[in-house]
Structures are given as C-alpha cells and as structure tokens.
Design a protein around this motif. Structure first.
Motif, PDB file in Angstrom:
ATOM      1  N   VAL A 182      14.592   2.450  -0.171  1.00  0.00           N
ATOM      2  CA  VAL A 182      13.472   3.680  -0.635  1.00  0.00           C
ATOM      3  C   VAL A 182      13.414   3.592  -1.747  1.00  0.00           C
ATOM      4  O   VAL A 182      12.419   4.574  -2.496  1.00  0.00           O
ATOM      5  N   LYS A 183      14.733   3.646  -2.740  1.00  0.00           N
ATOM      6  CA  LYS A 183      14.684   4.198  -4.074  1.00  0.00           C
ATOM      7  C   LYS A 183      14.117   4.178  -4.963  1.00  0.00           C
ATOM      8  O   LYS A 183      13.647   2.445  -4.429  1.00  0.00           O
ATOM      9  N   GLY A 184      13.389   3.840  -5.553  1.00  0.00           N
ATOM     10  CA  GLY A 184      12.483   4.454  -6.758  1.00  0.00           C
ATOM     11  C   GLY A 184      10.691   3.411  -5.718  1.00  0.00           C
ATOM     12  O   GLY A 184       9.619   3.295  -6.988  1.00  0.00           O
ATOM     13  N   ARG A 185      10.647   4.341  -4.529  1.00  0.00           N
ATOM     14  CA  ARG A 185       9.614   3.415  -3.468  1.00  0.00           C
ATOM     15  C   ARG A 185       8.718   4.814  -3.258  1.00  0.00           C
ATOM     16  O   ARG A 185       7.651   5.020  -2.957  1.00  0.00           O
ATOM     17  N   PHE A 186       9.715   6.267  -2.631  1.00  0.00           N
ATOM     18  CA  PHE A 186       9.627   6.566  -1.726  1.00  0.00           C
ATOM     19  C   PHE A 186      10.179   7.915  -2.844  1.00  0.00           C
ATOM     20  O   PHE A 186      10.943   8.316  -3.207  1.00  0.00           O
ATOM     21  N   THR A 187       9.156   9.032  -2.561  1.00  0.00           N
ATOM     22  CA  THR A 187       9.419  10.418  -3.752  1.00  0.00           C
ATOM     23  C   THR A 187       9.259  11.196  -1.990  1.00  0.00           C
ATOM     24  O   THR A 187       8.293  11.928  -1.412  1.00  0.00           O
ATOM     25  N   ILE A 188      10.655  12.207  -1.779  1.00  0.00           N
ATOM     26  CA  ILE A 188      10.501  13.308  -0.845  1.00  0.00           C
ATOM     27  C   ILE A 188       9.962  14.746  -2.593  1.00  0.00           C
ATOM     28  O   ILE A 188      10.707  15.158  -3.292  1.00  0.00           O
ATOM     29  N   SER A 189       9.437  15.882  -1.345  1.00  0.00           N
ATOM     30  CA  SER A 189       8.775  16.565  -2.160  1.00  0.00           C
ATOM     31  C   SER A 189       8.952  18.063  -0.755  1.00  0.00           C
ATOM     32  O   SER A 189       8.336  17.857   0.187  1.00  0.00           O
ATOM     33  N   ARG A 190       8.666  19.270  -1.666  1.00  0.00           N
ATOM     34  CA  ARG A 190       8.231  20.583  -1.254  1.00  0.00           C
ATOM     35  C   ARG A 190       7.119  21.007  -0.837  1.00  0.00           C
ATOM     36  O   ARG A 190       7.113  21.298  -2.777  1.00  0.00           O
ATOM     37  N   ASP A 191       6.459  21.499  -0.425  1.00  0.00           N
ATOM     38  CA  ASP A 191       5.543  23.135  -1.283  1.00  0.00           C
ATOM     39  C   ASP A 191       6.090  24.587  -0.397  1.00  0.00           C
ATOM     40  O   ASP A 191       5.769  24.288   0.896  1.00  0.00           O
ATOM     41  N   ASN A 192       6.660  25.248  -1.047  1.00  0.00           N
ATOM     42  CA  ASN A 192       7.954  26.193  -0.279  1.00  0.00           C
ATOM     43  C   ASN A 192       6.475  27.096   0.228  1.00  0.00           C
ATOM     44  O   ASN A 192       6.803  27.495   1.408  1.00  0.00           O
ATOM     45  N   ALA A 193       5.214  27.059  -0.768  1.00  0.00           N
ATOM     46  CA  ALA A 193       4.243  28.093  -0.242  1.00  0.00           C
ATOM     47  C   ALA A 193       4.162  27.725   1.414  1.00  0.00           C
ATOM     48  O   ALA A 193       3.113  28.610   1.874  1.00  0.00           O
ATOM     49  N   LYS A 194       3.653  26.422   1.494  1.00  0.00           N
ATOM     50  CA  LYS A 194       2.625  25.773   2.378  1.00  0.00           C
ATOM     51  C   LYS A 194       4.021  25.833   4.039  1.00  0.00           C
ATOM     52  O   LYS A 194       3.275  25.016   4.431  1.00  0.00           O
ATOM     53  N   ASN A 195       5.196  25.683   3.775  1.00  0.00           N
ATOM     54  CA  ASN A 195       6.455  25.330   4.529  1.00  0.00           C
ATOM     55  C   ASN A 195       5.978  23.835   4.878  1.00  0.00           C
ATOM     56  O   ASN A 195       6.305  23.461   6.085  1.00  0.00           O
ATOM     57  N   THR A 196       6.280  23.135   3.884  1.00  0.00           N
ATOM     58  CA  THR A 196       5.642  21.784   3.876  1.00  0.00           C
ATOM     59  C   THR A 196       6.425  20.892   2.987  1.00  0.00           C
ATOM     60  O   THR A 196       6.641  20.814   2.302  1.00  0.00           O
ATOM     61  N   VAL A 197       6.607  19.286   3.476  1.00  0.00           N
ATOM     62  CA  VAL A 197       7.668  18.468   2.885  1.00  0.00           C
ATOM     63  C   VAL A 197       6.939  17.724   3.142  1.00  0.00           C
ATOM     64  O   VAL A 197       6.094  17.016   4.114  1.00  0.00           O
ATOM     65  N   PHE A 198       6.894  16.831   1.873  1.00  0.00           N
ATOM     66  CA  PHE A 198       5.781  15.537   2.109  1.00  0.00           C
ATOM     67  C   PHE A 198       7.030  14.530   1.651  1.00  0.00           C
ATOM     68  O   PHE A 198       7.890  14.425   1.324  1.00  0.00           O
ATOM     69  N   LEU A 199       6.167  13.147   2.335  1.00  0.00           N
ATOM     70  CA  LEU A 199       7.035  11.994   1.655  1.00  0.00           C
ATOM     71  C   LEU A 199       5.859  10.621   1.731  1.00  0.00           C
ATOM     72  O   LEU A 199       5.365  10.249   1.959  1.00  0.00           O
ATOM     73  N   MET A 233       4.944   7.439   0.094  1.00  0.00           N
ATOM     74  CA  MET A 233       5.371   6.322   0.448  1.00  0.00           C
ATOM     75  C   MET A 233       4.673   5.408  -0.429  1.00  0.00           C
ATOM     76  O   MET A 233       3.351   4.875  -0.241  1.00  0.00           O
ATOM     77  N   ASN A 234       5.087   4.026  -1.734  1.00  0.00           N
ATOM     78  CA  ASN A 234       4.251   3.012  -2.485  1.00  0.00           C
ATOM     79  C   ASN A 234       5.663   2.431  -2.095  1.00  0.00           C
ATOM     80  O   ASN A 234       6.483   1.850  -1.243  1.00  0.00           O
ATOM     81  N   SER A 235       4.217   1.523  -2.031  1.00  0.00           N
ATOM     82  CA  SER A 235       4.455  -0.624  -2.222  1.00  0.00           C
ATOM     83  C   SER A 235       5.287  -0.800  -0.857  1.00  0.00           C
ATOM     84  O   SER A 235       6.426  -1.247  -0.430  1.00  0.00           O
ATOM     85  N   LEU A 236       4.639  -0.213   0.079  1.00  0.00           N
ATOM     86  CA  LEU A 236       5.288  -0.827   1.214  1.00  0.00           C
ATOM     87  C   LEU A 236       5.506  -1.763   2.162  1.00  0.00           C
ATOM     88  O   LEU A 236       4.690  -2.616   0.947  1.00  0.00           O
ATOM     89  N   LYS A 237       6.401  -2.075   2.806  1.00  0.00           N
ATOM     90  CA  LYS A 237       7.145  -3.307   3.113  1.00  0.00           C
ATOM     91  C   LYS A 237       6.406  -3.389   4.507  1.00  0.00           C
ATOM     92  O   LYS A 237       7.257  -2.181   4.984  1.00  0.00           O
ATOM     93  N   PRO A 238       6.665  -4.392   5.347  1.00  0.00           N
ATOM     94  CA  PRO A 238       6.538  -4.926   7.172  1.00  0.00           C
ATOM     95  C   PRO A 238       7.756  -4.187   7.193  1.00  0.00           C
ATOM     96  O   PRO A 238       7.501  -3.634   8.529  1.00  0.00           O
ATOM     97  N   GLU A 239       9.033  -4.120   6.646  1.00  0.00           N
ATOM     98  CA  GLU A 239      10.102  -3.798   7.689  1.00  0.00           C
ATOM     99  C   GLU A 239      10.269  -2.039   6.893  1.00  0.00           C
ATOM    100  O   GLU A 239      11.502  -1.299   8.089  1.00  0.00           O
ATOM    101  N   GLY A 240       9.350  -1.847   6.516  1.00  0.00           N
ATOM    102  CA  GLY A 240       8.907   0.022   6.971  1.00  0.00           C
ATOM    103  C   GLY A 240       8.670   0.426   7.834  1.00  0.00           C
ATOM    104  O   GLY A 240       8.151   1.888   7.899  1.00  0.00           O
ATOM    105  N   GLY A 252       0.695  -1.459  -0.121  1.00  0.00           N
ATOM    106  CA  GLY A 252      -0.070  -0.154   0.205  1.00  0.00           C
ATOM    107  C   GLY A 252       0.932   1.217   0.143  1.00  0.00           C
ATOM    108  O   GLY A 252       2.449   1.337  -0.205  1.00  0.00           O
ATOM    109  N   SER A 253      -0.176   2.557   0.246  1.00  0.00           N
ATOM    110  CA  SER A 253       0.562   3.255  -0.062  1.00  0.00           C
ATOM    111  C   SER A 253       0.124   4.666   1.261  1.00  0.00           C
ATOM    112  O   SER A 253      -0.715   4.407   2.002  1.00  0.00           O
ATOM    113  N   LEU A 254       1.187   5.618   1.592  1.00  0.00           N
ATOM    114  CA  LEU A 254       1.062   6.566   2.275  1.00  0.00           C
ATOM    115  C   LEU A 254       1.744   7.568   1.798  1.00  0.00           C
ATOM    116  O   LEU A 254       2.922   7.595   1.542  1.00  0.00           O
ATOM    117  N   ARG A 255       1.054   9.020   2.435  1.00  0.00           N
ATOM    118  CA  ARG A 255       1.768  10.301   2.465  1.00  0.00           C
ATOM    119  C   ARG A 255       2.037  10.792   3.681  1.00  0.00           C
ATOM    120  O   ARG A 255       0.834  10.964   4.424  1.00  0.00           O
TER     121      ARG A 255
END
Length: 113
Positions: free
Chosen positions: A63-80, A82-89, A16-19
């Motif tokens: 996590v390469k290829g499955r997770f993506t970090i990004s940011r919204d400068n206007a909202k002062n928010t950073v996102f992660l 996370m796709n294809s999550l594994k139990p070790e996550g 599954g995925s989470l943001r």
C-alpha cells in the motif's frame, strides 16, 4: 476500557478512493501506536499501516504510496486515506490500539467494478 469505532467503508470501483475513520472513546494516542489491519476472506489478518505515539508511520509494501495514515488528536480519531484502490484491497479493515490491545469491530471495504 476503550471503544474503537470504524467507519467509512463501502463499495468502490478499482482506482477509486475511500477514507476510513477510527474514533476512540477517550484520549489514548499519547500512550500507544494505532494501527489499521485488514483481513480478506480466507486470508490471514495483515498490517496495513501504523502510526506511533510519536507520529512516525509505517506501511505494508503493498500500500506504500497509495495509503496514508494520520490522526486528529483533538478528535481522538485515526484516519486511513486509501487511493488507487485495487480489487485485492477487498477486506474487513479494523483499527487497533497496539499497546493496549483494543480492536474495533471493523468496516467492510469492497473494491469491484
């Protein structure tokens, strides 16, 4: 002083995925890289992903290829994203303002069926 507040954690099935979101109390992204770290029970905290003030990104090999970090400068928010999550996550995920030394309180991510 800067407050970092994470949100978006929860229980998700394997595959599954989470943001995750990390909201900063004021504009700091031009001064510091932002990072996401995680700590699983009984394990050391580890870097998951980082985004520099210039926008370059860096990921843990696990996590390469499955997770993506990004940011919204206007909202002062950073996102992660996370796709294809594994139990070790399964871990507490925290964000940090790397150069300033501020940390959020963390958000729990549990990957389980």
């Amino acid at each position: 002083q800067v407050q970092l507040v994470e949100s978006g954690g929860g229980l998700v099935q394997p595959g599954g995925s989470l943001r995750l979101s990390c909201a900063a109390s004021r504009s700091i992204f031009s001064f510091t890289a932002m990072g996401w770290y995680r700590q699983a029970p009984g394990k050391q905290r580890e870097l998951v992903a980082e985004i520099t003030n210039g926008g370059s990104t860096n990921y843990a090999d696990s996590v390469k290829g499955r997770f993506t970090i990004s940011r919204d400068n206007a909202k002062n928010t950073v996102f992660l994203q996370m796709n294809s999550l594994k139990p070790e996550g399964t871990a507490v995920y925290c964000c940090t303002a790397v150069a300033l030394g501020y940390w959020g309180q963390g958000t729990q991510v549990t990957v389980s069926s």
